[in-house]
Write an enzyme that holds these catalytic residues in place. Structure first.
Site, mmCIF file in Angstrom:
data_model
loop_
_atom_site.group_PDB
_atom_site.id
_atom_site.type_symbol
_atom_site.label_atom_id
_atom_site.label_comp_id
_atom_site.label_asym_id
_atom_site.label_seq_id
_atom_site.Cartn_x
_atom_site.Cartn_y
_atom_site.Cartn_z
ATOM 1 C CD GLU A 1 -2.915 1.255 2.227
ATOM 2 O OE1 GLU A 1 -3.012 0.341 3.052
ATOM 3 O OE2 GLU A 1 -3.499 2.337 2.339
ATOM 4 C CB CYS B 1 -1.853 6.483 1.873
ATOM 5 S SG CYS B 1 -2.877 5.393 2.841
#
Ligand code: TXE
Length: 500
Positions: free
Chosen positions: A264, A298
Site C-alpha cells: 500500500e 495515503c
C-alpha cells in the site's frame, strides 16, 4: 467541545520498551536505542531498542517454527477466533493508553487517536468471524469419476512493515486478518512510532496467542526493514509506506525467495465537486479530507477538482473551514489538526509549499508554520491557479496542502482525476446519481466515496490501483490475501489405466 476539555499531561520521563520475540520480552539494556521526541511538544517520550540482525533472525526463526509446527494454523477457526475476540477486548480495555502513546509519538490529536483505536477493536471482532467462516470451494461437475476440492491454506510467515502516519490503525488493518488466516508474523513498525505495536504484542500475548506467532522487532528501515524484505524464510511481506521503498521491496522479493507481496503505497487522491452538490457539506468534507491527520494520510483528498461555475465560491468556502479548524496541541481534546510527525516530513511539506509558489500557483490560505511555542505545525494550505504540470499537482505531498483545479465537463473532471500515476482513493460530491455512478466507474481508484470521504471499517477492502500498490487489506479480501489455494483432484472409483 466545551472549554473545560482536558489537556492531558506529558510523561515525566520517556517510557522504555523492549522488543518481543518468541513470546518473551527482550529488555532495552544492552542495545542502542531510538529516543523519540513528541512532535507536538519537542520532549522525549519513548525509548525503543535498535534490534540487530541476530534479533531479526531470531524473530523470523520463531515465526517459522511456530508456523511449521502448526501451533496456530492447526487450530480450528473457532479457537483462533477466541484469541482474536479476547484481543479485541484487550484493545478496548487499554484504548486510552494506546491512544495516549500514539498521540505522543505521532502528533495526531488525542480525540482522533481514541476514535482510531475504537475502530481497531472492530477489526479484531470482524476478523474473528472470518477465522471461522474462511473456506474453500468444491467442484461437483467434473463427471462421475472425479471430485474437485479447493482448499485455502495460510501463506506462512508474514513480514509486516508499517509507517508512522497511522501506526496502530494500519497495523490493525492487517494483523487480525493475517492471524485469522493462520499465518505467523514478524512486525517491524516505523522507528519513530513503535510504542503501540509493542503494546499490541502484549495484548495478543495476554489473549493467549501462542509464543512465536507474533514477533515484533524494532529498528530502522535500512537495517531491520531491509533485512526483513530480503529474508529467505519470510513467505509474504505486507509493506505500507513510500513508493520509493515499495520498489525496493519488489526488488528484494525478486532477489531472494520471490516472497508474495502486499503493497500500500502513495496516493494523489481527487475530490471531484460538481456545482449541484450540497456545497456546504462538500466544503466541510473536502477540508476534513486534507486536514485529517495533517494530510499525512495515503488516502487524503489532496486534489480538489471543482466545476468551474462554483470554483471560486467553493474555494473560499474551504478556506473558511481552514480558518476555523482548531490546529494545536495534540494532547488537547479540542484539537482537530495536530503536529507534523517528523522533522523530515515538515521540511518536505514546506518545500512543496515553496515550490507551489515558485511555479506560479496562488496561495489562497495558509502556507506557513504555526508557532505554539512547542512542536512543529503547518497551517492548512490552499493553492489556486494550479495546472496539472505543477509539482504540487503531481507529487504526493503528505501534508495539509490542497490544490484547486476547475473543470467544465464530467469527461474533463474524470481526465484530470486519472491524470496521475497513483490510484488509491477518490471522492465525488454531487446530488445527481447518474453523475456519481459514471464518475465512480471511470475514475481509477481502489477506494471510492460518494458524498463523503475517508470513511472506513473492517468490512471494506483497502488498496490501490496503478502505482498505489498491490493486493487488498481488510474484509474477506484481506484474509484471502494471506492464504493460497490448493486444488485437490479426487478420483472416485478406478482410474483409466495408462498402460494397457
Ligand atoms: O516512508 P518509508 P517515510 C510516503 C509519504 C512520505 C514518504 C516518506 O509521501 O513523505 O513516504 O516517508 C520502512 N526496507 N508515505 O520515509 O521510508 C520504515 O522503517 C524495508 C506514504 O517515513 O517508506 C517504515 O517502517 N523497510 C505512506 C516504513 O518502511 C524500509 C506512509 C515506511 O517508511 C526500508 C508513509 C527498507 N529499505 C509514508 N526503508 C502511506 N501510503 O500511507 C524504510 N523502511
Amino acid at each position: 467541545m466545551s472549554d473545560s476539555s482536558i489537556v492531558l499531561s506529558l510523561p515525566d520521563q520517556p517510557r522504555e520498551f523492549g522488543f518481543f520475540v518468541d513470546g518473551s520480552w527482550s529488555p532495552i539494556e544492552s542495545r542502542e536505542v531510538f529516543e523519540r521526541f513528541s512532535p507536538g511538544h519537542g520532549v522525549p517520550v519513548t525509548r525503543i531498542p535498535k534490534c540487530t540482525d541476530a534479533d531479526l533472525d531470531a524473530a523470523v526463526n520463531a515465526a517459522r517454527k511456530a508456523f511449521d509446527d502448526r501451533r496456530w494454523s492447526g487450530l480450528s477457526g473457532a479457537d483462533r477466533a477466541a484469541v482474536l475476540l479476547k484481543a479485541a477486548e484487550g484493545v478496548r480495555t487499554r484504548a486510552e493508553e494506546i491512544a495516549y502513546w500514539e498521540t505522543l509519538e505521532n502528533g495526531k490529536p488525542i480525540s482522533q487517536a481514541r476514535a482510531e483505536v475504537g475502530g481497531c477493536v472492530g477489526m479484531f471482532e470482524y476478523a474473528s468471524g472470518l477465522a471461522r467462516s474462511l473456506h474453500g470451494d468444491s467442484f461437483n461437475n467434473l463427471g462421475d469419476g472425479m471430485f474437485g476440492v479447493v482448499t485455502r491454506e495460510p501463506v506462512g510467515v508474514v513480514g509486516v512493515i508499517t509507517p508512522w502516519n497511522f501506526p496502530f490503525l494500519i497495523l490493525c488493518e492487517r494483523i487480525p486478518y493475517i492471524l485469522a488466516a493462520g499465518c505467523t508474523i514478524v512486525a517491524k513498525p516505523s522507528e519513530v512510532t513503535s510504542a503501540t505495536t509493542l503494546i499490541l504484542a502484549e495484548i495478543l500475548h495476554d489473549a493467549g496467542l501462542p509464543a512465536g506467532v507474533l514477533n515484533v522487532v524494532t529498528g530502522s528501515g535500512s537495517t531491520i526493514g531491509q533485512g526483513l524484505i530480503e529474508h529467505e524464510q519470510v513467505d509474504m511481506l505486507s509493506f505500507t509506506g513510500s513508493t520509493a521503498v515499495g520498489r525496493r521491496v519488489v526488488e528484494a522479493s525478486g532477489k531472494s525467495n520471490f516472497k508474495k507481496l502486499g503493497l500500500e503505497l502513495g496516493g494523489k487522491n481527487p475530490q471531484i465537486v460538481f456545482a449541484d452538490a450540497d456545497l456546504e457539506d462538500a466544503a466541510d468534507g473536502v477540508a476534513f479530507g486534507i486536514g485529517f491527520n495533517t494530510g499525512q494520510c495515503c488516502v487524503s483528498g489532496s486534489r480538489l477538482i471543482v466545476e468551474r461555475t462554483v470554483a471560486e465560491k467553493f474555494a473560499s468556502m474551504v478556506a473558511e473551514k481552514f480558518r476555523k479548524v482548531r490546529v494545536g496541541d495534540p494532547l488537547d481534546e479540542r484539537t482537530q489538526v495536530g503536529a507534523i510527525t517528523t522533522d523530515a516530513q515538515n521540511t518536505t511539506i514546506m518545500g512543496y509549499i515553496e515550490k507551489g509558489r515558485a511555479e506560479g500557483a496562488t496561495l489562497i490560505h495558509g502556507g506557513e508554520q504555526l508557532d505554539f511555542g512547542h512542536g512543529q505545525y503547518i497551517a492548512p494550505t490552499l493553492f489556486g491557479n494550479v495546472t496539472s504540470e505543477m509539482t504540487i499537482a503531481r507529487e504526493e505531498i503528505f501534508g495539509p496542502v490542497l490544490t484547486v483545479m476547475p473543470f467544465d465537463t464530467l469527461e474533463e473532471a474524470v481526465a484530470i482525476a486519472n491524470d496521475t500515476e497513483y490510484g488509491l482513493a477518490a471522492s465525488v460530491w454531487t446530488k445527481n446519481i447518474d453523475k456519481a455512478l459514471v464518475v465512480t466507474r471511470r475514475v481509477q481508484a481502489g477506494r471510492f466515496w460518494i458524498n463523503t470521504t475517508l470513511s472506513g471499517g473492517p468490512e471494506l477492502p483497502i488498496g490501490g490501483f496503478k502505482q498505489s500498490g498491490w493486493g487488498r487489506e481488510a474484509g474477506i479480501y484481506g484474509v484471502e490475501e494471506y492464504t493460497q489455494v490448493k486444488s485437490v483432484h479426487i478420483e472416485i472409483g478406478k482410474r483409466t489405466p495408462w498402460v494397457a
